[in-house]
Design a protein around this motif. Sequence first.
Motif, mmCIF file in Angstrom:
data_model
loop_
_atom_site.group_PDB
_atom_site.id
_atom_site.type_symbol
_atom_site.label_atom_id
_atom_site.label_comp_id
_atom_site.label_asym_id
_atom_site.label_seq_id
_atom_site.Cartn_x
_atom_site.Cartn_y
_atom_site.Cartn_z
ATOM 1 N N VAL A 48 39.872 32.195 32.152
ATOM 2 C CA VAL A 48 40.100 31.284 33.269
ATOM 3 C C VAL A 48 41.249 30.312 33.034
ATOM 4 O O VAL A 48 41.431 29.381 33.792
ATOM 5 N N GLN A 68 43.297 29.846 36.056
ATOM 6 C CA GLN A 68 42.595 29.630 37.323
ATOM 7 C C GLN A 68 42.670 28.178 37.774
ATOM 8 O O GLN A 68 42.757 27.256 36.976
ATOM 9 N N GLN A 95 37.761 24.597 40.258
ATOM 10 C CA GLN A 95 37.034 24.414 41.511
ATOM 11 C C GLN A 95 35.980 23.348 41.315
ATOM 12 O O GLN A 95 35.072 23.493 40.503
ATOM 13 N N GLY A 134 36.727 29.827 38.789
ATOM 14 C CA GLY A 134 37.248 31.179 38.946
ATOM 15 C C GLY A 134 37.410 31.873 37.606
ATOM 16 O O GLY A 134 37.480 31.244 36.548
ATOM 17 N N TRP A 138 34.896 31.218 45.920
ATOM 18 C CA TRP A 138 34.996 31.556 44.499
ATOM 19 C C TRP A 138 36.023 32.656 44.268
ATOM 20 O O TRP A 138 36.847 32.576 43.347
ATOM 21 N N GLU A 171 38.604 33.282 45.979
ATOM 22 C CA GLU A 171 39.942 32.726 46.166
ATOM 23 C C GLU A 171 40.435 31.989 44.919
ATOM 24 O O GLU A 171 41.641 31.832 44.718
ATOM 25 N N ASN A 172 39.513 31.546 44.082
ATOM 26 C CA ASN A 172 39.887 30.838 42.865
ATOM 27 C C ASN A 172 39.944 31.742 41.639
ATOM 28 O O ASN A 172 40.160 31.273 40.525
ATOM 29 N N CYS A 173 39.725 33.029 41.860
ATOM 30 C CA CYS A 173 39.811 34.007 40.770
ATOM 31 C C CYS A 173 41.202 34.640 40.740
ATOM 32 O O CYS A 173 42.025 34.404 41.620
ATOM 33 N N GLU A 177 47.145 35.660 41.876
ATOM 34 C CA GLU A 177 46.135 34.608 41.945
ATOM 35 C C GLU A 177 45.501 34.583 43.340
ATOM 36 O O GLU A 177 46.204 34.620 44.349
ATOM 37 N N GLY A 178 44.181 34.506 43.399
ATOM 38 C CA GLY A 178 43.486 34.370 44.671
ATOM 39 C C GLY A 178 43.908 35.417 45.689
ATOM 40 O O GLY A 178 44.103 36.594 45.359
#
Length: 626
Positions: free
Chosen positions: A270, A273, A276, A284, A396, A398-400, A417-418
């Motif tokens: 992460v 990332q 969040q 993420g 979630w 979108e944050n990975c 990203e995302g």
Amino acid sequence: MVQVLHAKLEQHPRLVDAIAKRGGTEWLENCTNITNAQDKQWEGKGKESAFIRALTEAYTNVVEKSQQATISNPPSPQVQTQPIKVISGGQTGADMGGLQGAKALGLPTGGTAAAGWMTENGVNPNLQEYGLVEGEKGNTTVESYNKRTVENIRNADGTAIFGDINSPGSRFTVQTAQNMGKPVLQVPLDTALNARPTAAQLLRDFVETNHIKVLNVAGNRESKAPGLQAAVAEIVQIGLAYQQNQGKKSYLSDTINTKVTEIPVSHAAVTSQKVQTTKGVAPGINFNSQGNDPLGAVLTSTTVKSKQVGTIEGEYPVSFRDNKAMPVGNYGLETYTQSKPEGQPFLSAEQAFFAYKETLPLGEPRVQLMAEILTARFEQHPKLVEAVTKRGGVKWLENCSYKVSPEGSKANFWEGEGLQSPYIRALAQAYTKVMEKDRVEERSPVEAIEPVLNAPTSNPKQQVGAMERIIERMKANTVQNLQDWYIAAEQLGKGENYLKRIQEVTELYVKENISLENIFPAMEKDLKALEQINEITSLAQRVVKTIGREDVNGIMSVETQKYQIATKAQDKTYLIKDKEDNVLLYVREGKTQVNKINDEMMQDFKFMNFRIDNSLHKVKQDLVER
């Protein structure tokens, strides 16, 4: 008004189910409210109406409240439940499709066959391998078939009929079931052949709503509806996939029942990332077969590799389309040492993608293909949906990130990203689609709205956040529609520049949120044109199959009073001319070359099919299996 409507929906949950079935918030925003009240603020279409805005907010709050209750109290994975049993009469077509689909899932099968093990292909004692027993013989062939039908309806908790629901056989089946007080699901032939995910969802809803433990599968024989056997097999595999592991516990049960704060997340996974901080949304992660987070390894397309390297223990096969055969070899990051026979599910989403990707150019068409495959995987492995929901759903995702290339090397098309990653975009679309479908299911009711929407209506900032979540979900659905448009335009034979422009519009919408006001008319026109072509080719195929002839090349043709028709359905090729040899429709290998369909032509073909039905009615009653 929001509070009043909230109370109303809570006290009448069937209203929530009804809205969800129509399309949830997206459907509400396409509705209109007209009253005779003097206060006109309540009137208008969609968001313009204060009443519809209030109803939408009340609906999302009730949905989120139900979702949180479900997630907070998940069903215990330790509970042992008996998997469903599928039975049929063993005839070719729908009957055999049901048995084959159930057997592929490892579900128990059985049923009563006609006396003498008779089918349209002759005696078939091999039906005993599916657990069937021989039925009682009647005075006539029709009576023998009827006795078999009655036995299967009696021994089942409900019957699913696939095909021509107006045929004498279907009518007899429905009437018998009604006389016995047994529920019946009727799936039209067009839905079974051309909308299999929809048919699968209908089947699952039917089974769960009626608490069915023994399902009787019936319908048209294969000669009457070519392709129905394979279609029903796939529908059963998709619709009953959740039954496959009843009573078994996979590693995901631990993941799903772990609180967000207890989820182990690798720092290495992460580091890139976004952090969040929204309540209820986990940090993420990076989706990679070799990552330290099991869920990240499962959500990749390469689950075979994930298992090989020891990141996960389970397998996540995917039944998709016709499940074409795949030889031994390397496919992307995965290696397969054994060939996959036709009809069996793909070993991973990656293998399914490689089976069909070569027909599509790199770009949004392949993203759409991947989204369809991932949708099928979510439907067939619902624990994945629950696991994503536990971590925060779309927010979630979108944050990975999706990064699989070695450090320092150039990123591939799918990485990023995302939502900048085409793979995560496909994954988010698949998740959103399945959540909307599964809204009324016992497994995870009302999951179509993101977890952030549970804010009290008294907090304006949280209300704004709730609406933002709805907008995000609607945006994902819009991207899905744009991708469907590309596929439709390609099948309509549109030029490269036209297709390229659709790709550009899609990319601009994703990155810059451009207005699509001027785009929708063209999209709607193309989609309607494709629907019209699909309908008339289906009608034409019925005509040539019934009164036409087949040559040595497999081309079926017939000349009627007004039209010359030739089809080769296995190659998706159709040609219709008028008496003056003017080409009215030419579809070659699934792509439209000429389209001059008009209302008169459509009515002519519908009338031809109507006359065929009427002419064969008496013959069906006397000769065709019931």
